[in-house]
Design an enzyme around this catalytic site. Structure first.
Site, PDB file in Angstrom:
ATOM      1  NE  ARG A   1      -4.164  -1.602   0.465  1.00 47.32           N
ATOM      2  CZ  ARG A   1      -4.324  -2.917   0.247  1.00 47.32           C
ATOM      3  NH1 ARG A   1      -3.369  -3.622  -0.330  1.00 47.32           N
ATOM      4  NH2 ARG A   1      -5.464  -3.498   0.576  1.00 47.32           N
TER       5      ARG A   1
ATOM      6  CD  GLU B   1      -5.325   0.795   2.638  1.00 43.58           C
ATOM      7  OE1 GLU B   1      -5.446  -0.199   3.366  1.00 43.58           O
ATOM      8  OE2 GLU B   1      -5.751   0.848   1.487  1.00 43.58           O
TER       9      GLU B   1
ATOM     10  CB  SER C   1      -8.415  -1.460   4.749  1.00 45.46           C
ATOM     11  OG  SER C   1      -8.811  -2.715   4.277  1.00 45.46           O
TER      12      SER C   1
HETATM   13  N1  EPU Z   1     -10.657 -10.791  10.977  1.00 48.96           N
HETATM   14  C1  EPU Z   1     -11.153 -10.786  12.270  1.00 48.96           C
HETATM   15  N2  EPU Z   1     -12.434 -10.339  12.445  1.00 48.96           N
HETATM   16  C2  EPU Z   1     -13.225  -9.958  11.419  1.00 48.96           C
HETATM   17  C3  EPU Z   1     -12.717  -9.977  10.099  1.00 48.96           C
HETATM   18  C4  EPU Z   1     -11.414 -10.398   9.902  1.00 48.96           C
HETATM   19  O1  EPU Z   1     -10.471 -11.151  13.211  1.00 48.96           O
HETATM   20  O2  EPU Z   1     -14.372  -9.594  11.674  1.00 48.96           O
HETATM   21  C5  EPU Z   1      -9.266 -11.277  10.772  1.00 48.96           C
HETATM   22  C6  EPU Z   1      -9.296 -12.755  10.371  1.00 48.96           C
HETATM   23  O3  EPU Z   1      -8.219 -13.379  11.019  1.00 48.96           O
HETATM   24  C7  EPU Z   1      -9.066 -12.685   8.881  1.00 48.96           C
HETATM   25  C8  EPU Z   1      -8.135 -11.519   8.806  1.00 48.96           C
HETATM   26  O4  EPU Z   1      -8.649 -10.570   9.745  1.00 48.96           O
HETATM   27  O5  EPU Z   1      -8.484 -13.862   8.413  1.00 48.96           O
HETATM   28  C9  EPU Z   1      -7.981 -10.909   7.439  1.00 48.96           C
HETATM   29  O6  EPU Z   1      -9.237 -10.461   6.989  1.00 48.96           O
HETATM   30  P1  EPU Z   1      -9.495 -10.235   5.419  1.00 48.96           P
HETATM   31  O7  EPU Z   1      -9.116 -11.436   4.658  1.00 48.96           O
HETATM   32  O8  EPU Z   1     -10.867  -9.694   5.288  1.00 48.96           O
HETATM   33  O9  EPU Z   1      -8.439  -9.155   4.945  1.00 48.96           O
HETATM   34  P2  EPU Z   1      -7.729  -7.926   5.618  1.00 48.96           P
HETATM   35  O10 EPU Z   1      -6.309  -8.296   5.867  1.00 48.96           O
HETATM   36  O11 EPU Z   1      -8.496  -7.405   6.776  1.00 48.96           O
HETATM   37  C10 EPU Z   1      -6.836  -6.963   3.360  1.00 48.96           C
HETATM   38  C11 EPU Z   1      -6.885  -5.670   2.621  1.00 48.96           C
HETATM   39  C12 EPU Z   1      -8.228  -5.497   1.933  1.00 48.96           C
HETATM   40  C13 EPU Z   1      -8.417  -6.652   0.974  1.00 48.96           C
HETATM   41  C14 EPU Z   1      -8.359  -7.960   1.767  1.00 48.96           C
HETATM   42  C15 EPU Z   1      -8.421  -9.172   0.871  1.00 48.96           C
HETATM   43  C16 EPU Z   1      -5.389  -4.225   3.855  1.00 48.96           C
HETATM   44  C17 EPU Z   1      -5.259  -3.030   4.733  1.00 48.96           C
HETATM   45  N3  EPU Z   1      -6.618  -4.572   3.547  1.00 48.96           N
HETATM   46  O12 EPU Z   1      -7.793  -6.861   4.409  1.00 48.96           O
HETATM   47  O13 EPU Z   1      -8.178  -4.300   1.181  1.00 48.96           O
HETATM   48  O14 EPU Z   1      -9.658  -6.555   0.297  1.00 48.96           O
HETATM   49  O15 EPU Z   1      -7.099  -8.028   2.481  1.00 48.96           O
HETATM   50  O16 EPU Z   1      -7.204  -9.339   0.219  1.00 48.96           O
HETATM   51  O17 EPU Z   1      -4.379  -4.808   3.466  1.00 48.96           O
HETATM   52  C18 EPU Z   1      -8.649  -1.984   1.243  1.00 48.96           C
HETATM   53  O18 EPU Z   1      -7.445  -1.788   1.142  1.00 48.96           O
HETATM   54  O19 EPU Z   1      -9.466  -1.032   1.306  1.00 48.96           O
HETATM   55  C19 EPU Z   1      -9.153  -3.347   1.327  1.00 48.96           C
HETATM   56  C20 EPU Z   1     -10.428  -3.613   1.533  1.00 48.96           C
END
Ligand code: EPU
Length: 365
Positions: free
Chosen positions: A181, A361, A259
């Protein structure tokens, strides 16, 4: 919003004839339709340019209120108050195939339209990045990423205009210092270049990226195969879009900027501390990804969740209940202070409980 943009075609004398002929310039413009958080703020001036010459003219025009600030879809920023300067927005929306494995897109192309176009042409590359709000120009600044793909893996070069002398320049991706990012466009190049277009590398050969989270499982469930030779980019696009719709708010329905924080990458010692807290408070296993440099990436969503923030609100802003990394304009009437106060509360409590500093972000403007 565009409808409300006052259209001025200056039909004045010879000196200014080439300036502003088609460029749309408006004053005291409401920005609520130009930021996905739907903050009701305005800017002193807004310029919508339809070609690079118009952008160059705007940059050279001393009568436009400063600072000049380029935006795309406004999907990664929070206007903290009315903007005193000039917002520049690219109105160019062309996509061109440059060869078998290269596609050019103007900065103003809606990112998901670009993904849809590639999928319809059978071109592999951006399919995992489907349904991300925003525009092509911002994709190259922000290095958008999702489901195992970062856009920097696809960027060949970035077309820009230099704000110092309004010259055009093509910058190879290798010079943009892309990271999670992040890019030079957010640091030393922040006020230097305005992105006007991006050249992406694409592939006609199947190169599906399925190993993030439940992507493979979801593809198999939908299409009964994960054999690359039987998959198309359109199939991956459909799957990823459906996953995103199930987890993230639709920005057209509920204001947000995706995010709000980055996922923190911490040293082993800091990770051990997080684990100790999790053990002491019976929070379960800490989800994490070991990175090549020895550091550990922890999902910010997990840290925020375990601090009890899901569904919490401040004024009109709330922590999204399906994905606590996202702050939403829950009532539609949230003001910037509501979002900032919620974000600060989250940052402080994650720091206090786990010793981890979250970085934003979302950019504050
Ligand atoms: N999780 C929780 N509680 C929740 C939801 C998630 O504990 O209610 C934990 C779980 O362990 C889950 C982990 O968070 O496995 C990761 O969640 P998720 O796969 O939804 O992805 P993220 O790491 O939170 C990142 C990007 C997103 C992108 C997703 C999918 C960043 C800052 N965000 O989110 O990007 O869509 O991965 O690849 O890296 C954005 O940048 O606006 C965005 C939405």
């Amino acid at each position: 919003m565009k409808d409300t943009l006052m259209i001025i075609k200056i039909l004045c004398g010879a000196t200014f004839l080439h300036i502003f002929v088609n460029m749309r310039t408006g004053f005291n413009i409401d920005l609520s339709g130009r930021n996905t958080f739907r903050m009701k703020v305005s800017c002193r001036c807004l310029v919508e340019y339809d070609n690079v010459e118009e952008l160059r003219d705007a940059l050279a025009d001393p009568s436009l209120p400063r600072p000049l600030f380029p935006i795309g879809g406004g999907s990664n920023l929070l206007f903290t108050s009315d903007f005193p300067g000039t917002i520049l927005h690219c109105g160019m929306k062309n996509i061109k195939r440059l060869g078998p494995d290269r596609v050019y897109a103007d900065a103003g192309v809606v990112w998901d339209d670009f993904c849809a176009w590639c999928a319809s042409e059978g071109l592999w590359g951006p399919e995992n990045l489907s349904h991300i709000p925003g525009e092509v120009g911002a994709s190259a600044v922000q290095n958008i990423g999702a489901y195992g793909r970062e856009v920097c893996e696809l960027i060949d070069s970035v077309e820009c205009v230099d704000t110092r002398d309004a010259s055009k320049i093509t910058i190879p991706a290798s010079e943009c210092e892309y990271a999670y990012r992040d890019s030079r466009f957010k640091h030393d190049w922040k006020w230097r270049y305005v992105v006007t277009g991006v050249v992406y590398r694409v592939s006609l050969e199947p190169v599906p990226v399925l190993d993030y989270g439940h992507v493979r499982e979801a593809v198999v469930e939908r299409f009964e195969t994960d054999d690359p030779s039987r998959l198309t980019p359109a199939m991956i696009r459909e799957t990823v879009t459906s996953i995103r719709k199930g987890k993230l708010p639709e920005v057209d329905e509920l204001g947000s900027a995706g995010s709000f924080f980055r996922n923190p990458c911490v040293c082993q010692e800091a990770f051990a501390t997080v684990r100790e807290v999790a053990l002491r408070e019976s929070l379960g296993e800490v989800p994490h990804f070991d990175l090549e440099d020895g550091s550990v990436k922890i999902p910010a969503a997990w840290l925020i969740d375990k601090c009890g923030w899901k569904g919490m609100s401040r004024g009109g802003a709330a922590v999204f209940n399906k994905q606590p990394l996202v702050i939403v304009n829950w009532t539609g009437e949230a003001v910037p202070e509501d979002v900032m106060s919620l974000a600060e509360g989250i940052r402080a409590s994650v720091k206090e409980k786990f010793g981890v500093e979250l970085s934003r972000e979302v950019e504050y403007v």
